[in-house]
Design an enzyme around this catalytic site. Structure first.
Site, mmCIF file in Angstrom:
data_model
loop_
_atom_site.group_PDB
_atom_site.id
_atom_site.type_symbol
_atom_site.label_atom_id
_atom_site.label_comp_id
_atom_site.label_asym_id
_atom_site.label_seq_id
_atom_site.Cartn_x
_atom_site.Cartn_y
_atom_site.Cartn_z
ATOM 1 C CD1 TRP A 146 -3.004 1.448 0.751
ATOM 2 C CD2 TRP A 146 -1.410 2.525 1.899
ATOM 3 N NE1 TRP A 146 -3.449 2.733 0.982
ATOM 4 C CE2 TRP A 146 -2.489 3.412 1.679
ATOM 5 C CE3 TRP A 146 -0.285 2.978 2.595
ATOM 6 C CZ2 TRP A 146 -2.469 4.732 2.142
ATOM 7 C CZ3 TRP A 146 -0.259 4.298 3.051
ATOM 8 C CH2 TRP A 146 -1.345 5.158 2.836
ATOM 9 C CE1 TYR B 289 -2.020 8.362 -0.699
ATOM 10 C CE2 TYR B 289 0.123 9.077 0.139
ATOM 11 C CZ TYR B 289 -1.214 9.332 -0.099
ATOM 12 O OH TYR B 289 -1.744 10.561 0.232
ATOM 13 C CG ASP C 194 -6.854 3.596 0.465
ATOM 14 O OD1 ASP C 194 -5.949 4.149 1.103
ATOM 15 O OD2 ASP C 194 -8.017 4.052 0.385
#
Length: 482
Positions: A420, A424, A440
């Site tokens: 994640w 990101y 997410d």
């Protein structure tokens, strides 16, 4: 790049603004190249040829029009049909990759040979790599001549020219006159003063949802580093040890007005490149809408907010620290922790301005300190320290590489950085248009609400296959809808 002559000619005949920035018209009789919206009389079809980039027109011996000013065309991000290596090379050139290293070093960062990269630029852009870089300098210099009162020597260094002689020679070759002769204003020159700053317009293709961008930045503004007042965003910056501030607000026409206060003019091209990245100024809303037209959920979201952009980051290390601080806590709680981090380890600005007092801590400042005292789990503090140590060891850690997969793999090699966080960072810092943090919870809940069915991260990832290669924009629309 293949351009249909008749289609392009029809576009310039009606001055179709939809094509502004997509191609340039070169007039054989005058040796001038123009934007499709140029107000000059439309030349005969047999007297024009079309180029997909300003660099290609310039390399063919044409010079920029003084009426429509090609440097003011909205600068679009890489087209979908460009090879990945060319698109990444363009982004790196904009960020200054050729300022301190040559073409072969640039190619090595992309995992291709210098010969192959040169061939791809010729094939897809119609210009050499060096010409692309030089055209950027020329057009920035021309913008500074028209939009500021800087003396010509200051313009030369601000645009990235290594010497005033080279600057003068380039403009004489292109325009047949000295740079100063292009300035129409009779106002006296105003020497550069860091405290006053330089104000420029940064163009984009409309629509642009400035309020959404501002709301995003306001919610995440770190005290002392950033500030949002009314419709204006300001922040401190640090670049190669040089401090400064920038402020951005809506400008005239389809542009943002940026004021840059720094002590060195030669930093301006890199700062402009970062601002374009932060505010996603190269996005093409029409192309994105067409990309998602087949998907009822995304098509509806884009129709509701056609000007939504993907907010970027000023600095990769700063964003990585923000992302780690925000793991499993609210945005407001993460900002409070970031404020503590800045107060304890940030650098005081030598010239505080506009309520901005600090620059974000450097990797060197954080690599050797114990961050657990800021009030977070020891595991998270250890991850912050690991990120700082990795950034010290590899200064290009948060720069675009050869692929999204390569970037994610490099980031996940850092202790405590999972899929994640890596996705990101790739989305907001590396500007990877296909980055997608499928785990997410905000994305999952948004899609569950829109489609009235449950989703697991794996199911969301499968659903997102239809959104390639622009999954980052799909994610932004889902976050906004949630």
């Amino acid at each position: 790049m293949h351009l249909d002559h008749d289609a392009c000619y029809r576009a310039i005949s009606v001055r179709d603004a939809r094509y502004d920035g997509r191609f340039f018209t070169a007039v054989k009789t005058t040796r001038i190249y123009c934007r499709p919206v140029c107000p000059a009389r439309t030349p005969l079809s047999r007297n024009v040829t079309f180029f997909g980039s300003a660099a290609a027109a310039q390399e063919a011996g044409f010079h920029p029009c003084l009426r429509c000013r090609p440097e003011t065309a909205p600068e679009l991000g890489p087209a979908r049909e460009l090879p990945d290596s060319v698109a990444r090379a363009l982004a790196l050139i904009e960020a200054g990759a050729l300022d301190e290293a040559g073409v072969d070093a640039l190619a090595a960062r992309l995992g291709v040979s210098g010969r192959q990269l040169r061939r791809l630029f010729r094939q897809h852009l119609g210009a050499s790599i060096v010409t692309v870089a030089q055209t950027r300098r020329v057009l920035l210099a021309k913008q500074l001549i028209h939009e500021t009162q800087l003396p010509m020597a200051d313009v030369a260094f601000a645009a990235g020219f290594g010497s005033i002689r080279r600057f003068n020679e380039t403009f004489l070759a292109l325009f047949g006159r000295a740079p100063g002769a292009l300035r129409r204003s009779a106002r006296p020159d105003v020497p550069f003063a860091p405290q006053g700053g330089i104000t420029l317009l940064l163009r984009y293709r409309p629509p642009y949802d400035w309020q959404a961008m501002l709301d995003f930045l306001r919610l995440r503004a770190i005290p002392g580093i950033e500030r949002v007042d009314g419709d204006r965003y300001a922040r401190s910056i640090s670049l190669d040890g040089m401090q400064g501030t920038i402020s951005v607000q809506p400008g005239a026409g389809n542009a943002l007005q940026a004021t840059v206060r720094v002590s060195r003019l030669d930093a301006l091209p890199a700062i402009i490149a970062r601002l374009r990245r932060v505010f996603d100024l190269g996005s093409d809303p029409l192309a994105l809408a067409a990309q998602f037209a087949h998907d009822p959920v995304l098509a509806a979201l884009i129709a509701a907010r056609p000007g939504l952009r993907v907010p970027g980051a000023w600095d990769g290390f700063e964003l990585a620290m923000r992302a780690v601080l925000g793991q499993q806590i609210t945005v407001s709680a993460a900002i409070r922790l970031a404020g503590k981090l800045v107060a304890a380890h940030g650098e005081l600005l030598s010239d505080p301005h506009d309520g901005l007092t600090h620059s974000f801590p450097t990797p060197q400042a954080l690599a050797q300190v114990d961050l657990a005292g800021l009030g977070m789990p020891r595991s998270r503090a250890a991850t912050l320290s690991a990120v700082a140590a990795a950034a010290v060891a590899d200064p290009q850690l948060f720069s675009a590489g050869s692929s999204l997969e390569d970037a994610v793999q490099r980031l996940r090699a850092i202790r405590g950085i999972g899929e994640w966080t890596a996705q990101y960072i790739a989305l907001r810092q590396l500007r990877e248009p296909d980055a997608f943090p499928s785990a997410d919870i905000g994305l999952i809940r948004a899609l569950e609400k829109l489609e009235s069915r449950p989703y697991t991260p794996a199911q969301l990832l499968a659903r997102a296959e239809a959104w390639r290669p622009w999954r980052a924009y799909a994610a932004q629309h889902l976050w906004s809808a949630g």
